[in-house]
Motif scaffolding. Structure first.
Motif, PDB file in Angstrom:
ATOM      1  N   ARG A 131      15.871  37.041  55.301  1.00  0.00           N
ATOM      2  CA  ARG A 131      16.198  35.802  54.606  1.00  0.00           C
ATOM      3  C   ARG A 131      17.626  35.904  54.087  1.00  0.00           C
ATOM      4  O   ARG A 131      18.051  36.953  53.614  1.00  0.00           O
ATOM      5  N   GLY A 132      18.369  34.830  54.211  1.00  0.00           N
ATOM      6  CA  GLY A 132      19.749  34.810  53.745  1.00  0.00           C
ATOM      7  C   GLY A 132      20.350  33.447  54.014  1.00  0.00           C
ATOM      8  O   GLY A 132      19.641  32.443  54.113  1.00  0.00           O
ATOM      9  N   TYR A 133      21.662  33.421  54.149  1.00  0.00           N
ATOM     10  CA  TYR A 133      22.364  32.154  54.348  1.00  0.00           C
ATOM     11  C   TYR A 133      22.800  32.002  55.796  1.00  0.00           C
ATOM     12  O   TYR A 133      23.118  32.978  56.473  1.00  0.00           O
ATOM     13  N   SER A 174      25.288  29.478  58.457  1.00  0.00           N
ATOM     14  CA  SER A 174      26.343  28.491  58.608  1.00  0.00           C
ATOM     15  C   SER A 174      26.372  28.125  60.079  1.00  0.00           C
ATOM     16  O   SER A 174      25.564  28.616  60.861  1.00  0.00           O
ATOM     17  N   ASN A 204      14.958  26.566  57.993  1.00  0.00           N
ATOM     18  CA  ASN A 204      15.645  26.114  56.789  1.00  0.00           C
ATOM     19  C   ASN A 204      14.617  26.125  55.662  1.00  0.00           C
ATOM     20  O   ASN A 204      13.640  25.377  55.694  1.00  0.00           O
ATOM     21  N   TYR A 236      14.847  25.086  52.689  1.00  0.00           N
ATOM     22  CA  TYR A 236      14.918  23.927  51.808  1.00  0.00           C
ATOM     23  C   TYR A 236      14.043  22.783  52.315  1.00  0.00           C
ATOM     24  O   TYR A 236      13.309  22.170  51.562  1.00  0.00           O
ATOM     25  N   ARG A 282      25.263  36.352  54.297  1.00  0.00           N
ATOM     26  CA  ARG A 282      25.166  35.528  55.503  1.00  0.00           C
ATOM     27  C   ARG A 282      24.448  36.311  56.577  1.00  0.00           C
ATOM     28  O   ARG A 282      24.823  37.437  56.889  1.00  0.00           O
ATOM     29  N   LEU A 302      21.789  21.428  58.231  1.00  0.00           N
ATOM     30  CA  LEU A 302      22.721  22.210  57.423  1.00  0.00           C
ATOM     31  C   LEU A 302      23.837  21.276  56.978  1.00  0.00           C
ATOM     32  O   LEU A 302      24.388  20.540  57.800  1.00  0.00           O
ATOM     33  N   GLN A 352      29.016  23.950  54.771  1.00  0.00           N
ATOM     34  CA  GLN A 352      28.307  24.610  53.688  1.00  0.00           C
ATOM     35  C   GLN A 352      27.268  25.570  54.262  1.00  0.00           C
ATOM     36  O   GLN A 352      27.051  25.622  55.458  1.00  0.00           O
ATOM     37  N   LEU A 353      26.629  26.307  53.383  1.00  0.00           N
ATOM     38  CA  LEU A 353      25.610  27.273  53.766  1.00  0.00           C
ATOM     39  C   LEU A 353      24.229  26.721  53.454  1.00  0.00           C
ATOM     40  O   LEU A 353      24.082  25.837  52.624  1.00  0.00           O
ATOM     41  N   ALA A 354      23.225  27.261  54.127  1.00  0.00           N
ATOM     42  CA  ALA A 354      21.841  26.888  53.855  1.00  0.00           C
ATOM     43  C   ALA A 354      20.998  28.149  53.778  1.00  0.00           C
ATOM     44  O   ALA A 354      21.251  29.124  54.491  1.00  0.00           O
ATOM     45  N   ASP A 355      20.000  28.129  52.914  1.00  0.00           N
ATOM     46  CA  ASP A 355      19.060  29.241  52.763  1.00  0.00           C
ATOM     47  C   ASP A 355      18.079  29.192  53.932  1.00  0.00           C
ATOM     48  O   ASP A 355      17.375  28.198  54.110  1.00  0.00           O
TER      49      ASP A 355
END
Length: 182
Positions: A26-28, A30, A69, A71, A90, A104, A108-111
Motif C-alpha cells: 500500500r502506498g501512493y 501517480s 484506489n 479512496y 510512492r 487519480l 497529484q497522488l492517490a492512496d
C-alpha cells in the motif's frame, strides 16, 4: 462421476483464488506524464499513454498487478514495463488510461494498494513482501559500459544552482498549524 470431478475442479479453483498474493503493498500512485509518449520504457517497449501499463521499482517486467484506489474502490489490472525514480511512499506510476480509470487527480497522488497474484520467475504459493532480486543484479557491467572514472568531473552545470520552476495553478505548500497555546 462427472459431478465429482466438476466439484473437485471448483474446489481447487476456489482454493487458488483464496491464496495470499505473492506481492501486496500500500502506498501512493501517480501517473506517467504524456511527454514520455513514444519514448522507450526500461523494458524496451514504447510508452503509450492509452496502454494498461505501469512503472514499478522492483517487480520484474511483465508482472500483472492489480492497482486499487483506496479512496473510491476502483481497481485496474496493469502490466509492469518500466521503472521510475524512488520517491518516499510512492509504490507505482500508472499509464494515463489507468490513472483516468482509477480517477487519480491530475498532477497529484492517490492512496492505492498494489497486488500481484504471481511474480514471473518466483516460486508459486510462496508469499513475500518483497519481490525477488532482478537477474544479474550486482553483477559486473557488460563490456563497453562506461566506468565511473570516465564520467565528466568538475563543477556541476550552472543550472543546478537555479531555483526550481514555478508551475501555474500549483497550490501553495501546506501551512503547519500554530503551536499549542498560540
Amino acid at each position: 462421476m462427472k459431478l465429482f470431478f466438476r466439484l473437485a475442479a471448483l474446489f481447487v479453483a476456489l482454493l487458488a483464488s483464496c491464496a495470499r498474493p505473492a506481492y501486496e503493498q500500500r502506498g501512493y500512485a501517480s501517473y506517467i506524464a504524456d511527454q514520455y509518449a513514444g519514448h522507450r520504457t526500461s523494458s524496451g517497449e514504447m510508452y503509450h499513454p492509452q496502454g494498461w501499463t505501469a512503472a514499478h521499482n522492483t517487480l520484474p517486467f511483465g508482472t500483472q498487478v492489480k492497482v486499487k484506489n483506496n479512496y473510491n474502490g476502483r481497481a485496474v489490472n496493469v502490466t509492469v514495463n518500466d521503472r521510475f525514480p524512488n520517491y518516499p511512499g510512492r509504490v507505482i506510476n500508472v499509464s494515463r488510461a489507468a490513472a483516468e480509470y482509477l480517477q487519480l487527480p491530475p498532477y497529484q497522488l492517490a492512496d492505492v494498494t498494489v497486488t500481484a497474484k504471481t511474480i514471473p520467475g518466483y516460486a508459486a504459493g510462496q508469499p513475500t513482501s518483497a519481490p525477488p532480486p532482478q537477474s544479474g543484479y550486482g553483477a559486473a557491467p557488460p563490456p563497453g559500459y562506461p566506468s565511473p572514472t570516465t564520467y565528466p568531473s568538475g563543477p556541476p552545470p550552472a543550472t543546478y544552482s537555479q531555483p526550481p520552476p514555478v508551475y501555474p495553478n500549483t497550490p501553495p505548500p501546506p501551512v503547519s498549524p500554530p503551536p499549542p497555546g498560540y
